[in-house]
Design an enzyme around this catalytic site. Structure first.
Site, PDB file in Angstrom:
ATOM      1  N   ARG A 237       0.861  -1.184   0.000  1.00  0.00           N
ATOM      2  CA  ARG A 237       0.000   0.000   0.000  1.00  0.00           C
ATOM      3  C   ARG A 237       0.901   1.240   0.000  1.00  0.00           C
ATOM      4  O   ARG A 237       2.006   1.212   0.563  1.00  0.00           O
ATOM      5  CB  ARG A 237      -0.894   0.045   1.242  1.00  0.00           C
ATOM      6  CG  ARG A 237      -2.010  -0.994   1.253  1.00  0.00           C
ATOM      7  CD  ARG A 237      -3.162  -0.610   0.321  1.00  0.00           C
ATOM      8  NE  ARG A 237      -4.226  -1.598   0.345  1.00  0.00           N
ATOM      9  CZ  ARG A 237      -4.376  -2.593  -0.540  1.00  0.00           C
ATOM     10  NH1 ARG A 237      -3.541  -2.737  -1.549  1.00  0.00           N
ATOM     11  NH2 ARG A 237      -5.373  -3.441  -0.434  1.00  0.00           N
ATOM     12  N   GLU A 266      -4.590   7.880  -3.585  1.00  0.00           N
ATOM     13  CA  GLU A 266      -4.769   7.486  -4.995  1.00  0.00           C
ATOM     14  C   GLU A 266      -6.094   8.002  -5.513  1.00  0.00           C
ATOM     15  O   GLU A 266      -7.058   8.086  -4.741  1.00  0.00           O
ATOM     16  CB  GLU A 266      -4.740   5.952  -5.101  1.00  0.00           C
ATOM     17  CG  GLU A 266      -3.397   5.372  -4.706  1.00  0.00           C
ATOM     18  CD  GLU A 266      -3.362   3.837  -4.764  1.00  0.00           C
ATOM     19  OE1 GLU A 266      -4.388   3.230  -5.124  1.00  0.00           O
ATOM     20  OE2 GLU A 266      -2.313   3.268  -4.462  1.00  0.00           O
ATOM     21  N   HIS A 285      -1.917   1.231  -9.629  1.00  0.00           N
ATOM     22  CA  HIS A 285      -2.529   0.210  -8.764  1.00  0.00           C
ATOM     23  C   HIS A 285      -3.236  -0.886  -9.593  1.00  0.00           C
ATOM     24  O   HIS A 285      -4.456  -1.047  -9.505  1.00  0.00           O
ATOM     25  CB  HIS A 285      -3.523   0.857  -7.781  1.00  0.00           C
ATOM     26  CG  HIS A 285      -3.788  -0.007  -6.583  1.00  0.00           C
ATOM     27  ND1 HIS A 285      -4.089   0.497  -5.340  1.00  0.00           N
ATOM     28  CD2 HIS A 285      -3.812  -1.364  -6.432  1.00  0.00           C
ATOM     29  CE1 HIS A 285      -4.279  -0.502  -4.488  1.00  0.00           C
ATOM     30  NE2 HIS A 285      -4.110  -1.637  -5.127  1.00  0.00           N
TER      31      HIS A 285
HETATM   32  P1  NAP Z   1      -0.904 -12.423   3.451  1.00  0.00           P
HETATM   33  O1  NAP Z   1      -0.873 -13.774   2.832  1.00  0.00           O
HETATM   34  O2  NAP Z   1      -1.746 -12.208   4.666  1.00  0.00           O
HETATM   35  O3  NAP Z   1       0.603 -12.041   3.792  1.00  0.00           O
HETATM   36  C1  NAP Z   1       0.961 -10.939   4.540  1.00  0.00           C
HETATM   37  C2  NAP Z   1       2.365 -11.150   5.110  1.00  0.00           C
HETATM   38  O4  NAP Z   1       2.772  -9.945   5.765  1.00  0.00           O
HETATM   39  C3  NAP Z   1       2.416 -12.276   6.140  1.00  0.00           C
HETATM   40  O5  NAP Z   1       3.479 -13.115   5.839  1.00  0.00           O
HETATM   41  C4  NAP Z   1       2.663 -11.565   7.459  1.00  0.00           C
HETATM   42  O6  NAP Z   1       3.491 -12.351   8.299  1.00  0.00           O
HETATM   43  C5  NAP Z   1       3.372 -10.280   6.997  1.00  0.00           C
HETATM   44  N1  NAP Z   1       3.197  -9.200   7.968  1.00  0.00           N
HETATM   45  C6  NAP Z   1       2.051  -8.755   8.526  1.00  0.00           C
HETATM   46  N2  NAP Z   1       2.314  -7.764   9.407  1.00  0.00           N
HETATM   47  C7  NAP Z   1       3.658  -7.587   9.394  1.00  0.00           C
HETATM   48  C8  NAP Z   1       4.528  -6.731  10.101  1.00  0.00           C
HETATM   49  N3  NAP Z   1       4.080  -5.868  11.024  1.00  0.00           N
HETATM   50  N4  NAP Z   1       5.851  -6.803   9.843  1.00  0.00           N
HETATM   51  C9  NAP Z   1       6.327  -7.703   8.942  1.00  0.00           C
HETATM   52  N5  NAP Z   1       5.546  -8.554   8.243  1.00  0.00           N
HETATM   53  C10 NAP Z   1       4.225  -8.496   8.470  1.00  0.00           C
HETATM   54  O7  NAP Z   1      -1.361 -11.311   2.416  1.00  0.00           O
HETATM   55  P2  NAP Z   1      -1.169 -11.291   0.823  1.00  0.00           P
HETATM   56  O8  NAP Z   1      -2.318 -11.935   0.175  1.00  0.00           O
HETATM   57  O9  NAP Z   1       0.213 -11.765   0.501  1.00  0.00           O
HETATM   58  O10 NAP Z   1      -1.294  -9.694   0.559  1.00  0.00           O
HETATM   59  C11 NAP Z   1      -0.389  -8.788   1.154  1.00  0.00           C
HETATM   60  C12 NAP Z   1      -0.787  -7.352   0.863  1.00  0.00           C
HETATM   61  O11 NAP Z   1      -0.551  -7.055  -0.496  1.00  0.00           O
HETATM   62  C13 NAP Z   1      -2.267  -7.022   1.060  1.00  0.00           C
HETATM   63  O12 NAP Z   1      -2.597  -6.776   2.394  1.00  0.00           O
HETATM   64  C14 NAP Z   1      -2.446  -5.790   0.197  1.00  0.00           C
HETATM   65  O13 NAP Z   1      -2.197  -4.624   0.951  1.00  0.00           O
HETATM   66  C15 NAP Z   1      -1.365  -5.943  -0.851  1.00  0.00           C
HETATM   67  N6  NAP Z   1      -1.941  -6.200  -2.190  1.00  0.00           N
HETATM   68  C16 NAP Z   1      -1.789  -5.265  -3.169  1.00  0.00           C
HETATM   69  C17 NAP Z   1      -2.281  -5.492  -4.434  1.00  0.00           C
HETATM   70  C18 NAP Z   1      -2.095  -4.486  -5.532  1.00  0.00           C
HETATM   71  O14 NAP Z   1      -2.952  -4.400  -6.403  1.00  0.00           O
HETATM   72  N7  NAP Z   1      -1.015  -3.743  -5.549  1.00  0.00           N
HETATM   73  C19 NAP Z   1      -2.989  -6.672  -4.708  1.00  0.00           C
HETATM   74  C20 NAP Z   1      -3.146  -7.593  -3.697  1.00  0.00           C
HETATM   75  C21 NAP Z   1      -2.612  -7.350  -2.439  1.00  0.00           C
HETATM   76  P3  NAP Z   1       3.407 -12.256   9.913  1.00  0.00           P
HETATM   77  O15 NAP Z   1       1.966 -12.328  10.264  1.00  0.00           O
HETATM   78  O16 NAP Z   1       4.230 -13.420  10.377  1.00  0.00           O
HETATM   79  O17 NAP Z   1       4.037 -10.964  10.276  1.00  0.00           O
END
Ligand code: NAP
Length: 319
Positions: A237, A266, A285
């Site tokens: 984000r 955005e 995005h």
């Molecule tokens: P996910 O499977 O829940 O993975 C999130 C990862 O972040 C987990 O491994 C978690 O591990 C880690 N995390 C959470 N809090 C943290 C912290 N404070 N410090 C370090 N690591 C942390 O989610 P995902 O599906 O991969 O998606 C991740 C993010 O990508 C979404 O939340 C969204 O904001 C973004 N996204 C963007 C787009 C785009 O269009 N650009 C599309 C999809 C997603 P731990 O819990 O062990 O910390």
């Protein structure tokens, strides 16, 4: 009484009709422009369910207004637009769209990395401006990804799918999460501290959710710890980054380049300070924007709404 569903952007008939068969539906008739806030609040007053986008603030004011609301189905895996505490207080189920967008978003992150490494945008701009004067040994010479150290902040579904794509690039993969990633062993990825991630990586990918803990994590101090040849890639984000600090870091050569799919506020306008910078790759995005993935995301939202309104468990409830 027929239950009411508010859909805040135009969706395809094949999805809309599934809702219409069972519920009364208000759909905002634009795919591009967001539903104006006033109208959103007006329509949500007597709604049982809402399909929302990141552009809708699902906040205290909305929960105060929406007395019948049972489920908010967010068309995204991230839900930083939603006040989860207020949702719980008001007994509203929140759902998101995990996994169905993972591979598509990882592909975009990979695209950003290669584009930045090989100066693709800058080279294309030169060519289109008619400034290409011919071949020379170091003309538009970039950097290799092959053999480098890749640091992933947030090794979850998308981080791991990105790392999997590095097979064949002979890279060292390090990551920083709060706890060990279930994907780490398969990927031979090493858990390191945030500072170690910054100090050791040639490419840093931010793929974490936006939370109070991760907001503005990439600031002057963080960029100061990165290598001067490092590239910063963000598909998380925009508010993970202090944008003024990133601009300064790239301008002063504290880091080599940045490649961003997301911004703090955005859409950005053509006056945004990043526009026109050679070592910035900027996208509007589009992380999960393949037709098939968007179809799957919308279908999952429809299924979540239908399940909740029919008294069944939603498929992907946000914890
Ligand atoms: P996910 O499977 O829940 O993975 C999130 C990862 O972040 C987990 O491994 C978690 O591990 C880690 N995390 C959470 N809090 C943290 C912290 N404070 N410090 C370090 N690591 C942390 O989610 P995902 O599906 O991969 O998606 C991740 C993010 O990508 C979404 O939340 C969204 O904001 C973004 N996204 C963007 C787009 C785009 O269009 N650009 C599309 C999809 C997603 P731990 O819990 O062990 O910390």
């Amino acid at each position: 009484m027929t239950k009411k569903v508010v859909v805040t952007r135009q969706i395809k008939d094949e999805h809309l009709n599934q809702l219409k068969e069972k519920f009364e539906v208000f759909m905002w008739d634009s795919a591009g422009d967001p539903l104006p806030r006033e109208q959103f609040l007006e329509e949500i007053k007597d709604a049982d369910a809402a399909m929302t986008m990141l552009s809708e603030k699902v906040d205290a004011e909305m929960f105060e207004t929406a007395k019948n609301l049972k489920v908010v189905s967010n068309l995204a895996v991230g839900y930083d637009n939603i006040d989860l505490e207020k949702a719980e207080e008001n007994d509203v189920i929140i759902t998101n769209t995990p996994e169905v967008l993972t591979e598509t978003t990882a592909e975009l992150a990979f695209t950003l990395m290669l584009t930045s490494a090989r100066r693709v945008i800058e080279a294309n701009r030169e060519l289109e401006a008619g400034d290409w004067t011919g071949w020379s040994p170091y003309h538009m010479a970039g950097t290799d990804v092959f053999g480098k150290t890749i640091g992933i902040f947030g090794m979850g579904s998308i981080g791991a799918a990105f790392a999997r794509r590095l097979k064949g690039f002979d890279c060292k993969i390090i990551y920083h999460n709060r706890s060990e990633s279930k994907y780490a062993a398969d990927l031979d990825a090493e858990l390191v501290s945030f500072d170690e991630l910054l100090e050791q990586s040639d490419f840093v990918l931010c793929a974490a959710p936006l939370t109070d803990e991760t907001k503005y994590k990439f600031d002057k101090s963080a960029f100061g710890k990165m290598k001067p040849e490092a590239h910063f890639i963000n598909i998380g984000r925009g508010a993970h980054v202090v944008e003024a600090d990133l601009k300064e870091a790239v301008e002063t050569g504290e880091i080599a380049a940045a490649a961003l799919d997301v911004f703090d506020g955005e859409p950005i306008s053509k006056d945004h300070p990043f526009i026109g910078m050679d070592n910035m790759t900027l996208l509007p995005h589009i992380g999960s924007a393949s037709v098939a993935t968007r179809d799957n995301m919308v279908q999952l939202c429809v299924d979540n709404i239908t399940n909740v309104l029919e008294g069944k468990k939603p498929l992907t409830q946000v914890k």
